[in-house]
Structures are given as C-alpha cells and as structure tokens.
Design an enzyme around this catalytic site. Structure first.
Site, mmCIF file in Angstrom:
data_model
loop_
_atom_site.group_PDB
_atom_site.id
_atom_site.type_symbol
_atom_site.label_atom_id
_atom_site.label_comp_id
_atom_site.label_asym_id
_atom_site.label_seq_id
_atom_site.Cartn_x
_atom_site.Cartn_y
_atom_site.Cartn_z
ATOM 1 N N HIS A 36 0.425 -1.007 0.380
ATOM 2 C CA HIS A 36 0.006 0.404 0.266
ATOM 3 C C HIS A 36 1.253 1.363 0.257
ATOM 4 O O HIS A 36 2.428 1.158 0.435
ATOM 5 C CB HIS A 36 -0.714 -0.266 1.323
ATOM 6 C CG HIS A 36 -0.342 -0.006 2.148
ATOM 7 N ND1 HIS A 36 -0.179 1.164 3.381
ATOM 8 C CD2 HIS A 36 -0.138 -0.991 3.433
ATOM 9 C CE1 HIS A 36 0.455 0.464 4.041
ATOM 10 N NE2 HIS A 36 0.095 -0.723 4.528
ATOM 11 N N ASP A 45 0.129 4.516 1.671
ATOM 12 C CA ASP A 45 -0.402 5.254 2.116
ATOM 13 C C ASP A 45 0.202 5.467 3.605
ATOM 14 O O ASP A 45 0.822 3.438 3.668
ATOM 15 C CB ASP A 45 -2.167 5.297 2.654
ATOM 16 C CG ASP A 45 -2.829 4.219 2.749
ATOM 17 O OD1 ASP A 45 -2.392 2.774 2.243
ATOM 18 O OD2 ASP A 45 -3.303 4.146 3.805
ATOM 19 N N ASP A 63 5.508 0.606 7.349
ATOM 20 C CA ASP A 63 4.839 -0.002 7.220
ATOM 21 C C ASP A 63 4.214 1.267 5.994
ATOM 22 O O ASP A 63 3.138 2.143 6.167
ATOM 23 C CB ASP A 63 3.702 0.166 8.567
ATOM 24 C CG ASP A 63 1.683 -0.200 8.180
ATOM 25 O OD1 ASP A 63 1.898 -0.563 7.407
ATOM 26 O OD2 ASP A 63 1.658 -0.029 9.127
ATOM 27 N N GLU A 73 -4.725 1.448 2.633
ATOM 28 C CA GLU A 73 -4.414 0.243 2.979
ATOM 29 C C GLU A 73 -5.217 0.176 4.762
ATOM 30 O O GLU A 73 -6.106 0.368 5.336
ATOM 31 C CB GLU A 73 -3.688 -0.399 2.592
ATOM 32 C CG GLU A 73 -3.457 -1.274 3.457
ATOM 33 C CD GLU A 73 -3.262 -2.017 5.266
ATOM 34 O OE1 GLU A 73 -3.142 -3.116 5.912
ATOM 35 O OE2 GLU A 73 -2.756 -0.464 5.809
ATOM 36 N N GLU A 74 -4.817 1.802 5.389
ATOM 37 C CA GLU A 74 -4.693 2.413 6.778
ATOM 38 C C GLU A 74 -6.174 2.940 7.068
ATOM 39 O O GLU A 74 -7.103 2.071 8.395
ATOM 40 C CB GLU A 74 -3.719 3.717 6.912
ATOM 41 C CG GLU A 74 -2.216 3.343 6.507
ATOM 42 C CD GLU A 74 -1.762 2.469 7.639
ATOM 43 O OE1 GLU A 74 -2.388 1.329 8.681
ATOM 44 O OE2 GLU A 74 -0.608 1.429 7.505
ATOM 45 N N GLU A 127 3.885 -6.263 3.411
ATOM 46 C CA GLU A 127 3.592 -6.122 4.986
ATOM 47 C C GLU A 127 4.632 -6.409 5.709
ATOM 48 O O GLU A 127 4.874 -8.432 5.819
ATOM 49 C CB GLU A 127 2.626 -6.217 5.692
ATOM 50 C CG GLU A 127 1.579 -4.758 4.470
ATOM 51 C CD GLU A 127 1.179 -4.407 5.422
ATOM 52 O OE1 GLU A 127 1.896 -3.161 6.413
ATOM 53 O OE2 GLU A 127 0.357 -3.479 5.300
ATOM 54 N N HIS A 139 3.587 2.327 13.199
ATOM 55 C CA HIS A 139 2.889 4.028 13.675
ATOM 56 C C HIS A 139 3.187 4.141 15.002
ATOM 57 O O HIS A 139 2.509 4.822 15.521
ATOM 58 C CB HIS A 139 1.135 2.838 14.063
ATOM 59 C CG HIS A 139 0.390 2.366 12.756
ATOM 60 N ND1 HIS A 139 -0.844 1.988 12.972
ATOM 61 C CD2 HIS A 139 0.844 1.852 11.148
ATOM 62 C CE1 HIS A 139 -1.143 1.818 11.767
ATOM 63 N NE2 HIS A 139 -0.245 1.603 10.977
#
Length: 383
Positions: free
Chosen positions: A74, A76, A107, A141-142, A167, A355
C-alpha cells in the site's frame, strides 16, 4: 531519474523519495506517478487507476501467461502525530547506526519499494521465463482498504495463483492467516438540560457507555481461536460540550478484531442485540458499520510459505516463524473467496515500529528483501 543499476545507494534513494511523499491517508496518486515513471524508465508499463481526488491504485506486470503471482503493497501511511516527538523530520529518511527512520518506512514503503525494485531487476535479467508477476499497489489500506476493494471488484485477483503482501509480520517472519476487522460508529441521542435538573432531560452518554462496557465484558468471554482472542477496542468516545449541561449527543468508534471461529457476522448480530436491548429501555442509539473485513485463513504450509521458509532462513539466521497476523492487510479483499490451500503470505521488511514515533527499519533488512523477493518470485512461478 537514471535507469536502475544494482547498487544499494540507488535502492536507498528510491526509498527516500517515497518517504518524502506525504501520502498520509491520501495523496497516493503522487506515489503512483513516481512509481509509474520509475517503471517506465526501466522498460515496464505501469497503469494508474484513479479512485477519487488524489487517491489512485497502480498496476504493473512483468512476464506473461500463467501462473500469475500477485504481489501487493500500500502507498498510504498513517499520520506522524506529534512532530516534536520525532528526532528528525518524519518525511525525510535518515540513517543512524545501521537503521533507517521515517514515517511509513516499516508500514510499508520499504516493502513496496522492495517489490518494485525486485521486478525491475528481474526484467533486466529477462525474467521471468514462465508466468507473470503482477504488482497491485493500493490506496487507502490504513483506513477502509478502498484500493484493494477496487482491485477485487475489478477482477485483478481472479487469475492469481498466489498472493504476497509485503507487510511485515514478525521480524523476518511470515503469516498465512490474519484477523478480520469490524469498525462501528455508535451514535446516541439525548435531550440537553441543565445539570441541576437531569430528570428533565436525557444524558446521551450514559446508555452509550453502559452498552460499550457490557459489550467489552461480553467479548472477553469469547473463547480464543487459532489466531487468538476476539478484541473489542473502544478507540474514540465523544459527548458533551461543557460542564453543567447534559449532552444531547454522544458518539463512539469501536474496532473489533475478529477470528474465523467468531467472525464479523457473529459480531454484527451480537452488537445488534445490544443496541435493540438498550433502545427498548428508552435509549436512542444507532450504529453504522464503517469497515467490515473478514479474517483470512489459508494453510500455514501453503506453497508460498514453504518457499519463504526455505529462502528466508539464510537472511534471518534462524528458522522462519509462521504466525497469524494480529493486524489486517489488503489480503482481506485480495484473498477473499480463495480456498484454504491458496498460496498466500504476509512477508516483508519491518521491525515492529509501525505507527510509532521514530518509525524505523534496519537498512540491511530492506536490502535483503530486494534479493529475497527476486528469488521468491522466480521459484514460485517455476514450481
């Protein structure tokens, strides 16, 4: 941009360029345009698939015919949060003591970059000789998985013989299973009055808090499955605007992590039971389901996982751990409806800092995965 040459500085520059793009829950189009240019300068056609505004998916292929290995990452990232808590600008990749830092580096822009570079390097070698590698680079995705839902809806996975999500799972580890995610917004209505005369009004917060507490207690009693327990997470609770005044509106955002033994349909049914019960006693609570991604469970001994275990051991310096992923990935859409023996794996560079402030990644791990993916893609297609 120069055509890629096989050296780590070029690989690091590509990753730094991706980190620089502030694709925080939006602006994936800019990432897609960068990758499209990179692919085209290296002889690979890539197509941007617009979604809405500055959001877009990107698809690129090398090779031809069957089998098709779908690989996905992803574009984003999550918000960096408190910028003052970062040691450096989160959107400028920095290096210290063999580690790379930047928002989205784990991520998952390192995984995405490794997929792209691996495809370019294979193309230069005239590979694959058999089959197709199809990159599905996703938006959103997030929050909501809009991009992977569009790929599923537009049939990009129908002919796929396997799926790799880049991931990170555990460090150098892999996963063939992942929990589902069920997001709910609760809205409770009341009547605002002065706090000295609460009997004349209705506090919207009270029944909502009671419902959330009861639901939290209930879901803790659900027996854990092979992926672990169901998790009921009260993430956001809002109500009222000032003291001495009963709130006439309260809202809550809840995320439930589901398992095959107690899936999203069962959660939805139980939540509906709670809401009806409270409303029958005078509350005015509505619920809106804002995300509904089911758990994915394929065999931990599927063909893709076996190859990962064989190839990855050299780089990890130990046996490759296969464990269920507690988080969701775009596989919730991309692997939807696939059989239990479908070759699926979550496998990518990461150190568990996703994150977080000062998100990081060992530089050597990033470079390792560029090599691993090249070997993995070809071995899978030639099986």
């Amino acid at each position: 941009m120069d055509t890629i040459v096989s050296n780590s500085q070029t690989y690091l520059k590509i990753l730094a360029d991706l980190i620089k793009i502030k694709s925080v829950n939006d602006h994936e189009l800019e990432v897609a345009e960068y990758l499209q240019d990179l692919f085209q300068e290296n002889g690979i056609e890539a197509k941007i698939l617009p979604l809405e505004g500055q959001r877009a998916n990107l698809v690129a292929e090398i090779g031809e015919g069957a089998p098709v290995l779908a690989v996905s990452g992803h574009m984003d990232v999550v918000d960096p949060g408190n910028l003052a808590a970062w040691d450096n600008d989160p959107f400028t990749m920095t290096e210290k003591d063999g580690k790379l830092f930047g928002r989205g580096i784990t991520d998952m822009k390192a995984g995405l970059a490794a997929l792209v570079i691996a495809m370019i390097e294979l193309k230069k070698q005239g590979l694959p000789k058999k089959g197709t590698i199809r990159l599905l680079a996703t938006a959103g995705e997030e929050v909501g998985e809009e991009g992977s839902a569009a790929f599923y809806r537009d049939h990009y996975m129908e002919d796929a013989a396997g799926l790799l999500i880049a991931e990170p799972s555990t460090v150098y580890g892999t996963a063939s299973e992942q929990k589902g995610s069920f997001d709910i917004k609760f809205t409770s209505k009341g009547t605002s009055v002065h706090s000295s005369t609460p009997e004349k009004g209705y506090n919207a917060l009270v029944p909502l808090m009671q419902l959330l507490n009861e639901a939290n207690t209930y879901f803790e009693t659900i027996p854990a499955g092979e992926m672990g327990p169901v998790r009921f997470n009260i993430d956001v609770l809002n109500g009222g605007s000032q003291i001495n005044s009963l709130p006439d509106l309260a809202t809550a955002l809840v995320n439930v992590r589901t398992i095959p033994e107690y899936d999203n349909n069962q959660v939805a049914k139980q939540i509906e039971t709670f809401v009806k019960s409270y409303n029958a006693n005078g509350a005015q609570i509505n619920k809106d389901i804002i995300m509904n991604e089911f758990p994915i469970a394929t065999s931990p001994s599927n063909q893709l996982v076996k190859i990962i275990q064989s190839l990855g051991k050299e780089y990890a310096g130990r046996d490759i751990v296969v464990a269920a992923s507690p988080g969701i990935t775009d596989a919730s859409n991309l692997a939807k409806d696939k059989p239990h023996d479908f070759p699926f794996a979550v496998y990518g560079p990461g150190d568990g800092s996703q994150h977080q402030v000062n998100e990081s990644l060992p530089k050597q791990m990033y470079l390792d995965f560029i090599e691993i993916y090249q070997k993995l893609f070809i071995e899978f297609l030639e099986k």
